[in-house]
Design a protein around this motif. Sequence first.
Motif, PDB file in Angstrom:
ATOM      1  N   ASN A  32       0.542  -8.965 -24.094  1.00 47.66           N
ATOM      2  CA  ASN A  32       0.807  -7.971 -24.330  1.00 47.66           C
ATOM      3  C   ASN A  32       1.040  -7.012 -23.078  1.00 47.66           C
ATOM      4  OD1 ASN A  32       0.711  -5.247 -25.798  1.00 47.66           O
ATOM      5  ND2 ASN A  32      -1.350  -4.891 -25.083  1.00 47.66           N
ATOM      6  N   LEU A  33       0.185  -7.267 -21.799  1.00 46.00           N
ATOM      7  CA  LEU A  33       0.364  -6.260 -20.894  1.00 46.00           C
ATOM      8  C   LEU A  33       0.404  -7.162 -19.591  1.00 46.00           C
ATOM      9  CD1 LEU A  33       0.302  -3.116 -20.250  1.00 46.00           C
ATOM     10  CD2 LEU A  33      -2.188  -3.388 -19.592  1.00 46.00           C
ATOM     11  N   MET A  34       1.072  -7.156 -18.699  1.00 44.87           N
ATOM     12  CA  MET A  34       1.090  -7.686 -17.373  1.00 44.87           C
ATOM     13  C   MET A  34       0.983  -6.632 -16.409  1.00 44.87           C
ATOM     14  SD  MET A  34       3.695 -11.066 -17.845  1.00 44.87           S
ATOM     15  CE  MET A  34       2.698 -12.042 -16.687  1.00 44.87           C
ATOM     16  N   GLY A  35       0.555  -7.010 -15.134  1.00 44.24           N
ATOM     17  CA  GLY A  35       0.438  -5.870 -14.019  1.00 44.24           C
ATOM     18  C   GLY A  35       0.295  -6.293 -12.964  1.00 44.24           C
ATOM     19  N   TRP A  36      -0.044  -5.461 -11.821  1.00 39.91           N
ATOM     20  CA  TRP A  36      -0.411  -5.955 -10.303  1.00 39.91           C
ATOM     21  C   TRP A  36      -1.465  -4.641 -10.010  1.00 39.91           C
ATOM     22  CZ3 TRP A  36       1.347  -9.974  -7.984  1.00 39.91           C
ATOM     23  CH2 TRP A  36       2.629 -10.606  -8.261  1.00 39.91           C
ATOM     24  N   TYR A  37      -2.259  -5.474  -9.586  1.00 40.22           N
ATOM     25  CA  TYR A  37      -3.430  -4.740  -8.851  1.00 40.22           C
ATOM     26  C   TYR A  37      -3.477  -5.068  -7.183  1.00 40.22           C
ATOM     27  CZ  TYR A  37      -4.872  -3.377 -13.594  1.00 40.22           C
ATOM     28  OH  TYR A  37      -5.062  -2.725 -14.965  1.00 40.22           O
ATOM     29  N   ARG A  45     -10.556  -2.670  -5.992  1.00 43.29           N
ATOM     30  CA  ARG A  45      -9.388  -3.130  -6.763  1.00 43.29           C
ATOM     31  C   ARG A  45      -8.632  -1.874  -7.326  1.00 43.29           C
ATOM     32  NH1 ARG A  45      -8.766  -8.950  -9.529  1.00 43.29           N
ATOM     33  NH2 ARG A  45      -9.807  -9.314  -7.624  1.00 43.29           N
ATOM     34  N   GLU A  46      -7.401  -1.700  -7.270  1.00 45.79           N
ATOM     35  CA  GLU A  46      -6.695  -0.521  -7.918  1.00 45.79           C
ATOM     36  C   GLU A  46      -5.717  -0.928  -8.635  1.00 45.79           C
ATOM     37  OE1 GLU A  46      -5.663   2.419  -5.009  1.00 45.79           O
ATOM     38  OE2 GLU A  46      -4.301   1.196  -3.966  1.00 45.79           O
ATOM     39  N   LEU A  47      -5.232   0.006  -9.701  1.00 45.67           N
ATOM     40  CA  LEU A  47      -3.895  -0.256 -10.450  1.00 45.67           C
ATOM     41  C   LEU A  47      -2.929  -0.195  -9.678  1.00 45.67           C
ATOM     42  CD1 LEU A  47      -2.385  -0.520 -12.926  1.00 45.67           C
ATOM     43  CD2 LEU A  47      -2.613   1.964 -13.302  1.00 45.67           C
ATOM     44  N   VAL A  48      -1.755  -1.126  -9.518  1.00 42.57           N
ATOM     45  CA  VAL A  48      -0.655  -0.685  -8.930  1.00 42.57           C
ATOM     46  C   VAL A  48       0.451  -0.287  -9.888  1.00 42.57           C
ATOM     47  CG1 VAL A  48       1.148  -1.339  -7.409  1.00 42.57           C
ATOM     48  CG2 VAL A  48      -1.170  -2.195  -6.843  1.00 42.57           C
ATOM     49  N   ALA A  49       0.562  -1.081 -10.778  1.00 43.07           N
ATOM     50  CA  ALA A  49       1.842  -0.934 -11.868  1.00 43.07           C
ATOM     51  C   ALA A  49       1.252  -2.000 -13.270  1.00 43.07           C
ATOM     52  CB  ALA A  49       3.030  -1.196 -11.478  1.00 43.07           C
ATOM     53  N   THR A  50       1.839  -1.604 -14.397  1.00 42.18           N
ATOM     54  CA  THR A  50       1.817  -2.351 -15.410  1.00 42.18           C
ATOM     55  C   THR A  50       2.865  -2.472 -16.193  1.00 42.18           C
ATOM     56  OG1 THR A  50       0.779  -0.707 -16.709  1.00 42.18           O
ATOM     57  CG2 THR A  50      -0.822  -2.206 -15.663  1.00 42.18           C
ATOM     58  N   VAL A  63       2.705   4.824  -5.429  1.00 42.22           N
ATOM     59  CA  VAL A  63       3.819   3.738  -5.258  1.00 42.22           C
ATOM     60  C   VAL A  63       4.933   4.390  -6.062  1.00 42.22           C
ATOM     61  CG1 VAL A  63       2.118   1.973  -4.952  1.00 42.22           C
ATOM     62  CG2 VAL A  63       3.186   2.316  -7.411  1.00 42.22           C
ATOM     63  N   LYS A  64       4.761   5.408  -6.793  1.00 44.25           N
ATOM     64  CA  LYS A  64       5.998   5.729  -7.686  1.00 44.25           C
ATOM     65  C   LYS A  64       7.224   5.857  -6.869  1.00 44.25           C
ATOM     66  CE  LYS A  64       3.420   7.866 -11.646  1.00 44.25           C
ATOM     67  NZ  LYS A  64       3.225   9.049 -12.134  1.00 44.25           N
ATOM     68  N   GLY A  65       8.331   5.705  -7.162  1.00 41.75           N
ATOM     69  CA  GLY A  65       9.498   5.873  -6.412  1.00 41.75           C
ATOM     70  C   GLY A  65       9.681   4.809  -5.441  1.00 41.75           C
ATOM     71  N   ARG A  66       8.968   4.178  -5.145  1.00 41.97           N
ATOM     72  CA  ARG A  66       8.999   2.952  -4.031  1.00 41.97           C
ATOM     73  C   ARG A  66       8.726   1.455  -4.905  1.00 41.97           C
ATOM     74  NH1 ARG A  66       5.175   2.452  -0.298  1.00 41.97           N
ATOM     75  NH2 ARG A  66       3.389   3.277  -1.381  1.00 41.97           N
ATOM     76  N   PHE A  67       8.004   1.396  -5.704  1.00 39.31           N
ATOM     77  CA  PHE A  67       7.808  -0.114  -6.281  1.00 39.31           C
ATOM     78  C   PHE A  67       8.490   0.001  -7.654  1.00 39.31           C
ATOM     79  CE2 PHE A  67       3.618  -1.261  -3.964  1.00 39.31           C
ATOM     80  CZ  PHE A  67       4.276  -0.974  -2.774  1.00 39.31           C
ATOM     81  N   THR A  68       8.938  -0.834  -8.109  1.00 44.41           N
ATOM     82  CA  THR A  68       9.422  -1.444  -9.469  1.00 44.41           C
ATOM     83  C   THR A  68       8.879  -2.496 -10.078  1.00 44.41           C
ATOM     84  OG1 THR A  68      11.508  -0.036  -8.843  1.00 44.41           O
ATOM     85  CG2 THR A  68      11.477  -1.624 -10.929  1.00 44.41           C
ATOM     86  N   ILE A  69       8.362  -2.663 -11.201  1.00 42.01           N
ATOM     87  CA  ILE A  69       7.644  -3.688 -11.825  1.00 42.01           C
ATOM     88  C   ILE A  69       8.720  -4.030 -12.950  1.00 42.01           C
ATOM     89  CG2 ILE A  69       6.485  -2.088 -13.685  1.00 42.01           C
ATOM     90  CD1 ILE A  69       4.398  -4.458 -13.252  1.00 42.01           C
ATOM     91  N   MET A  82       8.969  -4.131  -4.085  1.00 44.68           N
ATOM     92  CA  MET A  82       8.219  -2.844  -3.250  1.00 44.68           C
ATOM     93  C   MET A  82       9.377  -2.769  -2.025  1.00 44.68           C
ATOM     94  SD  MET A  82       4.312  -4.727  -3.220  1.00 44.68           S
ATOM     95  CE  MET A  82       4.947  -6.039  -2.082  1.00 44.68           C
ATOM     96  N   ASN A  83       9.510  -1.495  -2.205  1.00 49.10           N
ATOM     97  CA  ASN A  83      10.357  -1.047  -1.178  1.00 49.10           C
ATOM     98  C   ASN A  83       9.672   0.048  -0.172  1.00 49.10           C
ATOM     99  OD1 ASN A  83      12.468  -2.621  -1.980  1.00 49.10           O
ATOM    100  ND2 ASN A  83      13.258  -0.917  -3.468  1.00 49.10           N
TER     101      ASN A  83
END
Length: 125
Positions: A32-37, A45-50, A63-69, A82-83
């Motif tokens: 259902n859900l995959m992500g990066w912390y 530990r903190e959320l990066v993106a899901t 990370v908005k505008g710099r990272f893309t999941i 990650m840019n």
Amino acid sequence: QVQLVESGGGLVPPGGSLRLSCAASGSIVSINLMGWYRQAPGKQRELVATAARDGSTNYADSVKGRFTISRDNAKNTVALQMNSLRPEDTAVYYCSADTVRYYSRSILYTGYDYWGQGTQVTVSS
């Protein structure tokens, strides 16, 4: 029966880019859900993106505008591009998967809250 394996961490100068990848293995039917912390030294530990199975995504403000999941449902993989990396992005990055339907000995199970072993990302000149 379900394992997550990350790859792609390393050392990069500020402003650089890295791509993290994670593959889920096992007799998986769906995730259902995959992500990066991430977890920096001395911090929680903190959320990066899901990324949900339906394609919806969620990002931490930092990370908005710099990272893309992105994820591939057919291959059970998730990636994080990650840019414009900053020193404050330095952390151990963990792949996660939640609500995983999988087969074990022909029986269908649903498992929750899986984590990879983590991959180090260091942003430094």
